[in-house]
Design an enzyme around this catalytic site. Sequence first.
Site, PDB file in Angstrom:
ATOM      1  N   ASP A  29     -47.764  13.808  24.883  1.00  0.00           N
ATOM      2  CA  ASP A  29     -48.647  13.673  23.725  1.00  0.00           C
ATOM      3  C   ASP A  29     -49.890  12.834  23.984  1.00  0.00           C
ATOM      4  O   ASP A  29     -50.857  12.914  23.237  1.00  0.00           O
ATOM      5  CB  ASP A  29     -47.876  13.050  22.559  1.00  0.00           C
ATOM      6  CG  ASP A  29     -46.797  13.975  22.017  1.00  0.00           C
ATOM      7  OD1 ASP A  29     -46.931  15.201  22.184  1.00  0.00           O
ATOM      8  OD2 ASP A  29     -45.819  13.470  21.433  1.00  0.00           O
ATOM      9  N   ASP A  60     -52.894  10.087  21.376  1.00  0.00           N
ATOM     10  CA  ASP A  60     -51.970  10.129  20.236  1.00  0.00           C
ATOM     11  C   ASP A  60     -51.725   8.699  19.749  1.00  0.00           C
ATOM     12  O   ASP A  60     -52.644   8.006  19.380  1.00  0.00           O
ATOM     13  CB  ASP A  60     -50.687  10.855  20.630  1.00  0.00           C
ATOM     14  CG  ASP A  60     -49.858  11.250  19.429  1.00  0.00           C
ATOM     15  OD1 ASP A  60     -50.416  11.367  18.325  1.00  0.00           O
ATOM     16  OD2 ASP A  60     -48.642  11.456  19.578  1.00  0.00           O
ATOM     17  N   ASP A  75     -45.350   4.347  20.140  1.00  0.00           N
ATOM     18  CA  ASP A  75     -44.467   5.116  19.262  1.00  0.00           C
ATOM     19  C   ASP A  75     -43.008   4.839  19.597  1.00  0.00           C
ATOM     20  O   ASP A  75     -42.623   4.805  20.769  1.00  0.00           O
ATOM     21  CB  ASP A  75     -44.754   6.609  19.392  1.00  0.00           C
ATOM     22  CG  ASP A  75     -46.028   7.028  18.662  1.00  0.00           C
ATOM     23  OD1 ASP A  75     -46.694   6.141  18.081  1.00  0.00           O
ATOM     24  OD2 ASP A  75     -46.356   8.224  18.682  1.00  0.00           O
ATOM     25  N   ARG A 117     -51.241   3.104  10.380  1.00  0.00           N
ATOM     26  CA  ARG A 117     -49.952   2.982  11.085  1.00  0.00           C
ATOM     27  C   ARG A 117     -49.828   1.673  11.846  1.00  0.00           C
ATOM     28  O   ARG A 117     -49.729   1.647  13.065  1.00  0.00           O
ATOM     29  CB  ARG A 117     -49.728   4.158  12.036  1.00  0.00           C
ATOM     30  CG  ARG A 117     -49.680   5.501  11.341  1.00  0.00           C
ATOM     31  CD  ARG A 117     -49.273   6.616  12.308  1.00  0.00           C
ATOM     32  NE  ARG A 117     -49.193   7.901  11.619  1.00  0.00           N
ATOM     33  CZ  ARG A 117     -48.810   9.037  12.184  1.00  0.00           C
ATOM     34  NH1 ARG A 117     -48.479   9.027  13.482  1.00  0.00           N
ATOM     35  NH2 ARG A 117     -48.774  10.150  11.507  1.00  0.00           N
TER      36      ARG A 117
END
Length: 389
Positions: A188, A212, A216, A268
């Site tokens: 990603d 991306d 994560d 985020r």
Amino acid sequence: MASASLLVFLLILACPVFTLQKKHLTDEAYKIIPDYGTTKVTNQIDSCWRSDSRWASNRQALADCTIGFGEAAIGGKFGKIYVVKDPSDDPINPKPGTLRYGAIQTEPLWIIFDNDMVITPKRELMVNSFKTIDGRGAKVEIANGACITIQDVSHVIIHGISVHDCKPGQAGLVRSTETHVGHRLVSDGDGISIFASSNIWVDHCYLARCTDGLLDITHASTAITVSNNYFTEHDKVMLLGHNDQFTADKVMKVTVVFNYFGPGLVQRMPRVRFGYAHVANNRYDEWEMYAIGGSAYPTILSEGNYFVAPDNPDVKEVTKREANGGWKNWKWRSSKDVFENGAYFVQSGWGTCAPQYKSSQFFSVADGSAVPSLTSDAGPLTCAVGRPC
């Protein structure tokens, strides 16, 4: 007069301070980190190791300094020192002396670097269990290619490196251990991807401008601490949870502490699904959409953070819930937070949402007013042999 002098002396002993050191960041990161003066009170992680001038001969002591849910992460604490001397990369047959060669070994290793280097992985850099990647003493950048993947492993520490401008890795063969080479799809373009892994600690890193996410945490990963990092210039910063149907992420427990969410970030910080996030003593210097968000009934405790809202009157709210009703039952709480420039946090739910740490994981959360000092050394540090970092 004598008793007054004694009182001052005792106060100094009770409130340790140290001289700030300049950070070993990429040049663009160094330019945007503000100067908070010459002294400060250190945070709990840094006070565990930074004052030791012998850090270079006792590197594994860092593993004893974790707090929060990732407290048990030992990395390569009980392994040998492995020195990276070669910045080149071969995803299939890595050479001894390269980062990838050390990262895929089965035995525990504490990985260090003998000089400054920029490493550009051609495909995802897979990290095996019981590894520490320790950038102290060198300026280490993972950049301009595929970056770090921590998948189906445990006990990994990433400390003191810069991860930036990461791009999707090419599909093809990638070696993940000494004995296994497998075909990987196009990645990603995350900076650091933590996938189905546990007991992970990411500390004092610089993360920026990836395709991306910057960091994560997905697919039932848990027991993770993200601390003392500097995030900047990015849209989707940190995702906790795969998607709204992946209920296995209910086991996820993540501590996000002492980080600096700097300029140029959109959203985020983090965004959470299903699991639990303790977001404590972080600094937020504006955002373009929101700071803390989520979906699928996560639990979030925002404690002792310092939120500076952007000037845009339409995005003053710290929080964002992606739900078609029902979110008022989600446990999202704010305690000891400081809100500047009109920032505000929408709370919800009832009952306790304390992290319920074990005694070894517990740490004292300061009031949000202390955060500019506690986070002023976020990102990689300058560490010279024979001197405190």
